[in-house]
Design a protein around this motif. Structure first.
Motif, PDB file in Angstrom:
ATOM      1  N   ALA A  59      19.661  20.117 -69.886  1.00 42.35           N
ATOM      2  CA  ALA A  59      18.590  20.346 -68.929  1.00 42.35           C
ATOM      3  C   ALA A  59      17.830  19.046 -68.652  1.00 42.35           C
ATOM      4  O   ALA A  59      17.732  18.167 -69.513  1.00 42.35           O
ATOM      5  N   PHE A  60      17.285  18.948 -67.447  1.00 42.33           N
ATOM      6  CA  PHE A  60      16.538  17.770 -67.037  1.00 42.33           C
ATOM      7  C   PHE A  60      15.251  18.190 -66.336  1.00 42.33           C
ATOM      8  O   PHE A  60      15.253  19.099 -65.505  1.00 42.33           O
ATOM      9  N   ASN A  61      14.147  17.538 -66.715  1.00 40.21           N
ATOM     10  CA  ASN A  61      12.923  17.661 -65.941  1.00 40.21           C
ATOM     11  C   ASN A  61      13.121  16.946 -64.613  1.00 40.21           C
ATOM     12  O   ASN A  61      13.667  15.837 -64.572  1.00 40.21           O
ATOM     13  N   ILE A  62      12.663  17.576 -63.532  1.00 36.61           N
ATOM     14  CA  ILE A  62      12.856  17.048 -62.187  1.00 36.61           C
ATOM     15  C   ILE A  62      11.502  16.882 -61.523  1.00 36.61           C
ATOM     16  O   ILE A  62      10.673  17.794 -61.532  1.00 36.61           O
ATOM     17  N   TYR A  63      11.252  15.732 -60.938  1.00 31.82           N
ATOM     18  CA  TYR A  63      10.012  15.523 -60.193  1.00 31.82           C
ATOM     19  C   TYR A  63      10.307  14.607 -59.016  1.00 31.82           C
ATOM     20  O   TYR A  63      10.821  13.496 -59.201  1.00 31.82           O
ATOM     21  N   TYR A  64      10.008  15.082 -57.808  1.00 27.17           N
ATOM     22  CA  TYR A  64      10.172  14.266 -56.610  1.00 27.17           C
ATOM     23  C   TYR A  64       8.904  14.330 -55.776  1.00 27.17           C
ATOM     24  O   TYR A  64       8.404  15.412 -55.468  1.00 27.17           O
ATOM     25  N   TYR A  65       8.380  13.187 -55.417  1.00 27.43           N
ATOM     26  CA  TYR A  65       7.151  13.096 -54.632  1.00 27.43           C
ATOM     27  C   TYR A  65       7.372  12.126 -53.481  1.00 27.43           C
ATOM     28  O   TYR A  65       7.888  11.021 -53.676  1.00 27.43           O
ATOM     29  N   ILE A  66       6.986  12.555 -52.303  1.00 26.60           N
ATOM     30  CA  ILE A  66       7.020  11.684 -51.129  1.00 26.60           C
ATOM     31  C   ILE A  66       5.739  11.886 -50.342  1.00 26.60           C
ATOM     32  O   ILE A  66       5.351  13.022 -50.044  1.00 26.60           O
ATOM     33  N   ASN A  67       5.074  10.804 -50.013  1.00 23.85           N
ATOM     34  CA  ASN A  67       3.888  10.829 -49.163  1.00 23.85           C
ATOM     35  C   ASN A  67       4.158   9.855 -48.026  1.00 23.85           C
ATOM     36  O   ASN A  67       4.329   8.659 -48.265  1.00 23.85           O
ATOM     37  N   ALA A  68       4.225  10.357 -46.819  1.00 22.35           N
ATOM     38  CA  ALA A  68       4.625   9.512 -45.695  1.00 22.35           C
ATOM     39  C   ALA A  68       3.784   9.821 -44.468  1.00 22.35           C
ATOM     40  O   ALA A  68       3.370  10.964 -44.249  1.00 22.35           O
ATOM     41  N   ASP A  69       3.534   8.793 -43.684  1.00 19.24           N
ATOM     42  CA  ASP A  69       2.902   8.995 -42.380  1.00 19.24           C
ATOM     43  C   ASP A  69       3.487   7.983 -41.412  1.00 19.24           C
ATOM     44  O   ASP A  69       3.883   6.884 -41.791  1.00 19.24           O
ATOM     45  N   SER A  70       3.545   8.373 -40.173  1.00 23.15           N
ATOM     46  CA  SER A  70       4.099   7.493 -39.151  1.00 23.15           C
ATOM     47  C   SER A  70       3.300   7.650 -37.868  1.00 23.15           C
ATOM     48  O   SER A  70       2.727   8.703 -37.586  1.00 23.15           O
ATOM     49  N   SER A  71       3.289   6.596 -37.082  1.00 22.18           N
ATOM     50  CA  SER A  71       2.645   6.647 -35.778  1.00 22.18           C
ATOM     51  C   SER A  71       3.229   5.544 -34.907  1.00 22.18           C
ATOM     52  O   SER A  71       3.691   4.522 -35.404  1.00 22.18           O
ATOM     53  N   GLY A  72       3.206   5.787 -33.608  1.00 21.12           N
ATOM     54  CA  GLY A  72       3.728   4.791 -32.680  1.00 21.12           C
ATOM     55  C   GLY A  72       4.574   5.427 -31.595  1.00 21.12           C
ATOM     56  O   GLY A  72       4.539   6.647 -31.381  1.00 21.12           O
ATOM     57  N   THR A  73       5.354   4.592 -30.957  1.00 21.06           N
ATOM     58  CA  THR A  73       6.179   5.036 -29.841  1.00 21.06           C
ATOM     59  C   THR A  73       7.646   4.792 -30.145  1.00 21.06           C
ATOM     60  O   THR A  73       8.026   3.726 -30.634  1.00 21.06           O
ATOM     61  N   LEU A  74       8.457   5.795 -29.875  1.00 21.75           N
ATOM     62  CA  LEU A  74       9.896   5.684 -30.055  1.00 21.75           C
ATOM     63  C   LEU A  74      10.578   6.321 -28.852  1.00 21.75           C
ATOM     64  O   LEU A  74      10.303   7.473 -28.511  1.00 21.75           O
ATOM     65  N   MET A  75      11.445   5.547 -28.202  1.00 17.53           N
ATOM     66  CA  MET A  75      12.178   6.016 -27.023  1.00 17.53           C
ATOM     67  C   MET A  75      11.224   6.566 -25.962  1.00 17.53           C
ATOM     68  O   MET A  75      11.475   7.610 -25.350  1.00 17.53           O
ATOM     69  N   GLY A  76      10.078   5.879 -25.789  1.00 18.15           N
ATOM     70  CA  GLY A  76       9.150   6.227 -24.729  1.00 18.15           C
ATOM     71  C   GLY A  76       8.234   7.400 -25.024  1.00 18.15           C
ATOM     72  O   GLY A  76       7.470   7.819 -24.153  1.00 18.15           O
ATOM     73  N   GLU A  77       8.270   7.932 -26.255  1.00 24.13           N
ATOM     74  CA  GLU A  77       7.440   9.093 -26.590  1.00 24.13           C
ATOM     75  C   GLU A  77       6.561   8.762 -27.786  1.00 24.13           C
ATOM     76  O   GLU A  77       6.998   8.106 -28.736  1.00 24.13           O
ATOM     77  N   ASP A  78       5.293   9.224 -27.738  1.00 21.66           N
ATOM     78  CA  ASP A  78       4.366   8.980 -28.838  1.00 21.66           C
ATOM     79  C   ASP A  78       4.640   9.945 -29.982  1.00 21.66           C
ATOM     80  O   ASP A  78       4.820  11.151 -29.770  1.00 21.66           O
ATOM     81  N   TYR A  79       4.631   9.389 -31.210  1.00 27.60           N
ATOM     82  CA  TYR A  79       4.890  10.205 -32.395  1.00 27.60           C
ATOM     83  C   TYR A  79       3.765  10.006 -33.412  1.00 27.60           C
ATOM     84  O   TYR A  79       3.274   8.897 -33.617  1.00 27.60           O
ATOM     85  N   VAL A  80       3.374  11.102 -34.081  1.00 27.14           N
ATOM     86  CA  VAL A  80       2.471  11.067 -35.227  1.00 27.14           C
ATOM     87  C   VAL A  80       3.004  12.068 -36.249  1.00 27.14           C
ATOM     88  O   VAL A  80       3.282  13.224 -35.906  1.00 27.14           O
ATOM     89  N   THR A  81       3.166  11.627 -37.496  1.00 25.28           N
ATOM     90  CA  THR A  81       3.629  12.528 -38.550  1.00 25.28           C
ATOM     91  C   THR A  81       2.877  12.230 -39.831  1.00 25.28           C
ATOM     92  O   THR A  81       2.698  11.068 -40.205  1.00 25.28           O
TER      93      THR A  81
END
Length: 270
Positions: A59-81
């Motif tokens: 058995a294995f203890n499992i821990y995954y954490y991701i904290n992400a944010d994005s902003s800007g323009t891609l392919m002519g469209e505004d993105y915020v995440t």
């Protein structure tokens, strides 16, 4: 053997094949402390000589954490995440008798142009040899599962492929080793400051240092930890990311919920 480096680093994530979740306090399932000394290629080869690089069926203890944010323009469209995800629990990698019990949380906001989406989920997932059991607030259901699809293989480290990718893709690449008794801790310090842009169809800039730890005890890999943070820019879109991924051997058994008979059967997870 031409695996991408991130696929090698995150192979356990792919093996689980599940959503991630977020909570506030990060555990320390993989102890990376030690007196590290710079390692040569010969030191590294010796450290992995006769080592079983596949995580065994314990058995294995499992821990995954991701904290992400994005902003800007891609392919002519505004993105915020904005995204926070975490998964915390225990899994047994056994092809004939797999099991896991994981708590999940996900908090997501995204906007693409005028379209907005929000999602906030907190749930528990338990798996035995018959079903996946999911508990989300007052909802409790179970689905049959084909385990070969869920856990297709035991996670392993292809060290030769990893080193080849590291040498090819990283301008800052250091390795050090800490030894104590039968335990060896191998630390790789990598930086995505010089990505090979030929791998992408659009211009990519990155400032993303990461540390990868591989724990070896009595010639078995017993722990993997990846930590790092930084940003990646694709055209006019910038993504800021913080990650903490851990998988560490444990003597604990996978805990079984006490009310499995209360879960209603469902034909799918959706």
């Amino acid at each position: 053997m031409k695996k991408k480096l991130l696929a090698i680093l995150l192979v356990s994530v792919m093996a689980i094949g599940a959503v991630l979740a977020f909570t506030g306090c990060k555990p320390n399932y993989v102890n990376t402390s030690g007196n590290y000394k710079e390692a040569t290629e010969e030191d590294l080869a010796a450290a992995f000589e006769n080592v079983n690089t596949s995580l065994n069926t314990d058995a294995f203890n499992i821990y995954y954490y991701i904290n992400a944010d994005s902003s800007g323009t891609l392919m002519g469209e505004d993105y915020v995440t904005k995204l926070k995800m975490e998964m915390d629990g225990i899994a047994k990698y056994d092809a004939t008798n797999p099991a896991l019990n994981i708590d999940y949380y996900i908090d997501l906001y995204s906007k693409a142009g005028e379209k907005e989406e929000t999602q906030k989920e907190e749930f528990n997932m338990y798996m035995d040899t018959e079903y996946i059991y999911v508990k989300n607030n007052d909802s409790m259901f179970k689905v049959s599962v084909i385990f070969d699809d869920l856990l297709p293989s035991v996670p392993s480290i292809d060290i030769d492929a990893f080193l080849a990718e590291a040498s090819a893709k990283f301008s800052n690449y250091n390795c050090s080793i800490a030894e104590s008794g039968t335990t060896k801790k191998v630390k790789f310090e990598l930086s995505y400051t010089d990505l090979n842009t030929n791998d992408f169809s659009v211009p990519v800039e990155a400032n993303f240092p990461i540390e990868l730890y591989i724990i070896i005890n009595e010639n078995n890999v017993t722990g993997i930890k990846v930590v790092g943070g930084g940003n990646v820019t694709v055209n006019d879109l910038q993504v800021n990311i913080d990650i903490n991924l851990q998988i560490g051997h444990t003597n604990r058994s996978v805990p079984v919920p006490g009310n499995l008979d209360d879960y209603e059967f469902s034909s799918s997870l959706t």
